[in-house]
Design an enzyme around this catalytic site. Structure first.
Site, PDB file in Angstrom:
ATOM      1  N   CYS A   1     -15.256  66.516  25.873  1.00  0.00           N
ATOM      2  CA  CYS A   1     -16.540  67.542  26.192  1.00  0.00           C
ATOM      3  C   CYS A   1     -17.200  68.004  24.927  1.00  0.00           C
ATOM      4  CB  CYS A   1     -15.973  68.677  26.729  1.00  0.00           C
ATOM      5  SG  CYS A   1     -17.127  70.028  27.058  1.00  0.00           S
TER       6      CYS A   1
ATOM      7  N   LEU B   1     -17.623  82.735  32.104  1.00  0.00           N
ATOM      8  CA  LEU B   1     -18.330  83.679  31.614  1.00  0.00           C
ATOM      9  C   LEU B   1     -17.789  83.942  30.000  1.00  0.00           C
ATOM     10  CD1 LEU B   1     -20.866  85.277  31.920  1.00  0.00           C
ATOM     11  CD2 LEU B   1     -19.658  87.029  32.751  1.00  0.00           C
TER      12      LEU B   1
ATOM     13  N   CYS C   1     -16.086  74.746  22.876  1.00  0.00           N
ATOM     14  CA  CYS C   1     -15.718  76.141  23.154  1.00  0.00           C
ATOM     15  C   CYS C   1     -14.543  76.239  22.220  1.00  0.00           C
ATOM     16  CB  CYS C   1     -15.245  76.357  24.349  1.00  0.00           C
ATOM     17  SG  CYS C   1     -16.680  76.270  25.499  1.00  0.00           S
TER      18      CYS C   1
ATOM     19  N   CYS D   1      -6.693  73.060  30.561  1.00  0.00           N
ATOM     20  CA  CYS D   1      -7.467  71.941  30.083  1.00  0.00           C
ATOM     21  C   CYS D   1      -7.256  71.187  28.893  1.00  0.00           C
ATOM     22  CB  CYS D   1      -9.022  71.716  30.659  1.00  0.00           C
ATOM     23  SG  CYS D   1     -10.019  72.655  29.415  1.00  0.00           S
TER      24      CYS D   1
ATOM     25  N   CYS E   1     -10.626  76.124  23.527  1.00  0.00           N
ATOM     26  CA  CYS E   1     -10.353  75.114  24.309  1.00  0.00           C
ATOM     27  C   CYS E   1     -10.136  73.685  23.661  1.00  0.00           C
ATOM     28  CB  CYS E   1     -11.512  74.728  25.331  1.00  0.00           C
ATOM     29  SG  CYS E   1     -11.353  73.398  26.335  1.00  0.00           S
TER      30      CYS E   1
ATOM     31  N   GLU F   1      -6.830  63.986  32.267  1.00  0.00           N
ATOM     32  CA  GLU F   1      -5.749  64.835  33.109  1.00  0.00           C
ATOM     33  C   GLU F   1      -6.219  65.421  34.363  1.00  0.00           C
ATOM     34  OE1 GLU F   1      -3.829  66.801  28.970  1.00  0.00           O
ATOM     35  OE2 GLU F   1      -4.460  68.173  30.704  1.00  0.00           O
TER      36      GLU F   1
ATOM     37  N   CYS G   1      -7.114  69.905  40.665  1.00  0.00           N
ATOM     38  CA  CYS G   1      -7.965  70.053  39.552  1.00  0.00           C
ATOM     39  C   CYS G   1      -8.157  68.771  38.755  1.00  0.00           C
ATOM     40  CB  CYS G   1      -7.200  71.088  38.510  1.00  0.00           C
ATOM     41  SG  CYS G   1      -8.388  71.318  37.217  1.00  0.00           S
TER      42      CYS G   1
HETATM   43  N1  SAH Z   1     -16.096  72.701  31.321  1.00  0.00           N
HETATM   44  C1  SAH Z   1     -15.968  73.725  32.423  1.00  0.00           C
HETATM   45  C2  SAH Z   1     -14.940  72.963  33.389  1.00  0.00           C
HETATM   46  C3  SAH Z   1     -13.632  72.666  32.728  1.00  0.00           C
HETATM   47  S1  SAH Z   1     -12.571  74.336  31.716  1.00  0.00           S
HETATM   48  C4  SAH Z   1     -15.882  75.137  32.035  1.00  0.00           C
HETATM   49  O1  SAH Z   1     -15.844  75.512  31.207  1.00  0.00           O
HETATM   50  O2  SAH Z   1     -15.982  75.886  32.995  1.00  0.00           O
HETATM   51  C5  SAH Z   1     -11.700  75.119  32.956  1.00  0.00           C
HETATM   52  C6  SAH Z   1     -11.468  76.387  32.854  1.00  0.00           C
HETATM   53  O3  SAH Z   1     -10.548  76.450  31.943  1.00  0.00           O
HETATM   54  C7  SAH Z   1     -12.771  77.296  31.971  1.00  0.00           C
HETATM   55  O4  SAH Z   1     -12.761  78.398  32.726  1.00  0.00           O
HETATM   56  C8  SAH Z   1     -12.047  77.190  30.501  1.00  0.00           C
HETATM   57  O5  SAH Z   1     -12.788  78.337  29.756  1.00  0.00           O
HETATM   58  C9  SAH Z   1     -10.640  77.409  30.762  1.00  0.00           C
HETATM   59  N2  SAH Z   1      -9.896  77.268  29.776  1.00  0.00           N
HETATM   60  C10 SAH Z   1      -9.913  76.268  28.530  1.00  0.00           C
HETATM   61  N3  SAH Z   1      -9.005  76.474  27.741  1.00  0.00           N
HETATM   62  C11 SAH Z   1      -8.193  77.300  28.130  1.00  0.00           C
HETATM   63  C12 SAH Z   1      -6.925  77.856  27.432  1.00  0.00           C
HETATM   64  N4  SAH Z   1      -6.521  77.685  26.397  1.00  0.00           N
HETATM   65  N5  SAH Z   1      -6.565  78.972  28.354  1.00  0.00           N
HETATM   66  C13 SAH Z   1      -7.018  78.987  29.620  1.00  0.00           C
HETATM   67  N6  SAH Z   1      -7.808  78.562  30.099  1.00  0.00           N
HETATM   68  C14 SAH Z   1      -8.623  77.693  29.494  1.00  0.00           C
HETATM   69 FE1  SF4 Z   2     -15.875  71.996  27.570  1.00  0.00          FE
HETATM   70 FE2  SF4 Z   2     -13.597  73.243  27.252  1.00  0.00          FE
HETATM   71 FE3  SF4 Z   2     -15.774  74.577  27.081  1.00  0.00          FE
HETATM   72 FE4  SF4 Z   2     -15.069  73.675  29.534  1.00  0.00          FE
HETATM   73  S1  SF4 Z   2     -13.971  75.022  28.165  1.00  0.00           S
HETATM   74  S2  SF4 Z   2     -17.176  73.713  28.266  1.00  0.00           S
HETATM   75  S3  SF4 Z   2     -14.006  71.779  28.961  1.00  0.00           S
HETATM   76  S4  SF4 Z   2     -15.079  72.687  25.767  1.00  0.00           S
END
Ligand code: SAH
Ligand code: SF4
Length: 356
Positions: A122, A228, A126, A346, A129, A89, A115
Site C-alpha cells: 500500500c 477515520l 499510515c 492487515c 500499519c 493475506e 476479509c
Molecule cells: N486501506 C484500507 C483498508 C485496509 S486496512 C483502510 O485503511 O481502510 C483495514 C483496517 O485495518 C483499517 O481500518 C486500518 O486502519 C486497520 N489497521 C491497520 N493496522 C492496524 C493495526 N496494527 N491494528 C489494528 N487495525 C489496523
Molecule cells: Fe494502507 Fe494500511 Fe493505511 Fe489501509 S491502514 S491505507 S492498508 S497503510
C-alpha cells in the site's frame, strides 16, 4: 507456451465475447463458483472440444496457499502466493456459530465474513500499519481478489448458497485500485457465481475523497467504511499522511454525497491507540463530526506489532469511549479483537513470514 488468462477476471458479458453463447458462460460460472470444479475437464455438461479449448486458454487458480493459521477465536488467516510470486493475506472470520435446537436440529447456519486484500502492499503510509512498510508493489486484478474468496469458500467446504460477507480490509487501499475493485464487486454479485450482493460487501478506505465520489456515482450498492482514526487534521496527518491530500472536511463532504441504502449506515472505523487518540475529549469531537451523518462507529483496538511505537489501549478506556458515543446517540461497537493471537490485522502474517 501461451500464458493462460485467469477466467475469474471476467464478467459474464466479457466472457460471452470469447465463449458463445451466454448459456455456456453461465454453466462455466456455475461450475467454478457454485460446484467448486477443480478443472475444466470435469465440467461434464460442456462439449468436449469446448472444455479442451478452455483449458488451453484459461486457469482459475490465481492464488496458492502458502500457510494458514487458526486463532483461538476460530478466525483463520491465509497467506497466499500469486502467480508472480508476490504474497498477500486474507482472513476467514466466523461471525456466528451454527445454532441447534434441543433436539439437535439446526435452526441457523454459521455465518462468515471474508476479509480480502486489494493490493500487494500500500502506498498510503499510515504510521500504525504494517502493510505500509514495504510501499506498494502492485494492484491486484479483479480475478485475484475474487480468487481469495473462492479459495477460502471452497477449501472450508462452505456451500455456495451459504452467503458470506466480504470486507475489503486486508492489505492495500481499495480505492487506489478502484477500477479492479469495482469490477470485483460486480463479479462477486453475479447470480450464477458467488452471488454475494454488494450489500454484503464493505469497502474500507483511508479516505480518498475523490474516489469515494467516483465510487458513489457508480451506484453499486456497496457499503462504505471510513478509516477515520483521528478527529482533527493535525493528528490525522501524523497517523495517516494521506490526510494531506484529503483532509477530514473533504472526506465528510464525499461521504455525504455517497448513496446509501435507507436501512444502512456508513461505518467509521476508529483505531484506538493508547494515549494518542483515545481520550474522552476525542470521543466528544467525534460526536460533533458525525452530526448529521447516518453513521455507526467501530472502535478497533490497535493490534501491536514489532517495531511499532504505539501501544494497545486498555479495554476500560475503550469502553468509556464507547459509552460516551452511545450516550450521545451514536451507534458504536468495539470490534472484537479477532485473531489477535495470530496477528490478524492487515499485513502482519506476511511480515512475519518474510522476517524468517
Ligand atoms: N486501506 C484500507 C483498508 C485496509 S486496512 C483502510 O485503511 O481502510 C483495514 C483496517 O485495518 C483499517 O481500518 C486500518 O486502519 C486497520 N489497521 C491497520 N493496522 C492496524 C493495526 N496494527 N491494528 C489494528 N487495525 C489496523
Ligand atoms: Fe494502507 Fe494500511 Fe493505511 Fe489501509 S491502514 S491505507 S492498508 S497503510
Amino acid at each position: 507456451m501461451k500464458e493462460l488468462e485467469n477466467i475469474l477476471d471476467f464478467l459474464p458479458q466479457e466472457l460471452e465475447e470469447k465463449i458463445k453463447p451466454m448459456f455456456r458462460v453461465k454453466q462455466i460460472y456455475q461450475w467454478i463458483y457454485q460446484k467448486y470444479a477443480e478443472d475444466f475437464s470435469s465440467m461434464s455438461n460442456l462439449p468436449k472440444d469446448l472444455r479442451l479449448e478452455l483449458a488451453q486458454n484459461f486457469h482459475f487458480n490465481p492464488v496458492q496457499c502458502i500457510k494458514h493459521q487458526q486463532s483461538k477465536d476460530g478466525s483463520i488467516k491465509y497467506l497466499f502466493e500469486l502467480r508472480d510470486g508476490l504474497r498477500i493475506e486474507s482472513v476467514l472470520l466466523p461471525m456466528k456459530e451454527e445454532k441447534l435446537d434441543k433436539e439437535g436440529k439446526r435452526i441457523s447456519h454459521a455465518r462468515f465474513t471474508i476479509c480480502v486484500s486489494s493490493q500487494v502492499g500500500c502506498k498510503s503510509g499510515c504510521s500504525f500499519c504494517l502493510t505500509a512498510k514495504g510501499g506498494l508493489k502492485r494492484n491486484l486484478k479483479a480475478g485475484e481478489i475474487v480468487g481469495q474468496i473462492l479459495w477460502i469458500k471452497k477449501h472450508n467446504n462452505i456451500p455456495y448458497e451459504r452467503r458470506v460477507n466480504v470486507v475489503y480490509m486486508g492489505m492495500g487501499e481499495p480505492l487506489d485500485n478502484l477500477k479492479n475493485v469495482s469490477k470485483t464487486i460486480k463479479i462477486l454479485s453475479q447470480n450464477d457465481g458467488l452471488a454475494i450482493s454488494p450489500r454484503r460487501q464493505t469497502l474500507s478506505t483511508s479516505g480518498l475523497a475523490r474516489q469515494i465520489k467516483e465510487l458513489g456515482k457508480m451506484n453499486l450498492g456497496v457499503l462504505l467504511a471510513i478509516s477515520l482514526h483521528a478527529v482533527n487534521d493535525e493528528l490525522r496527518t501524523e497517523l495517516m499522511p494521506i490526510n494531506k491530500a484529503y483532509n477530514i472536511a473533504a472526506i465528510m463532504d464525499a461521504v455525504k454525497s455517497f448513496p446509501i441504502d435507507q436501512r444502512k449506515r456508513v461505518m467509521f472505523e476508529y483505531l484506538l491507540i493508547n494515549g494518542i487518540n483515545d481520550k474522552l475529549e476525542h470521543a466528544k469531537e467525534l460526536v460533533k463530526l458525525l452530526n448529521g451523518i447516518k453513521a455507526k462507529v467501530n472502535l478497533i483496538l490497535f493490534n501491536p506489532h514489532e517495531g511499532s511505537p504505539y501501544k494497545r489501549p486498555n479495554l476500560e478506556n475503550a469502553i468509556k469511549f464507547q459509552h460516551l458515543l452511545s450516550n450521545k446517540g451514536v451507534t458504536c461497537t468495539i470490534r472484537e479483537s479477532k485473531g489477535l493471537d495470530i496477528s490478524a490485522a492487515c499485513g502482519q502474517l506476511k511480515e512475519r513470514m518474510e522476517e524468517r
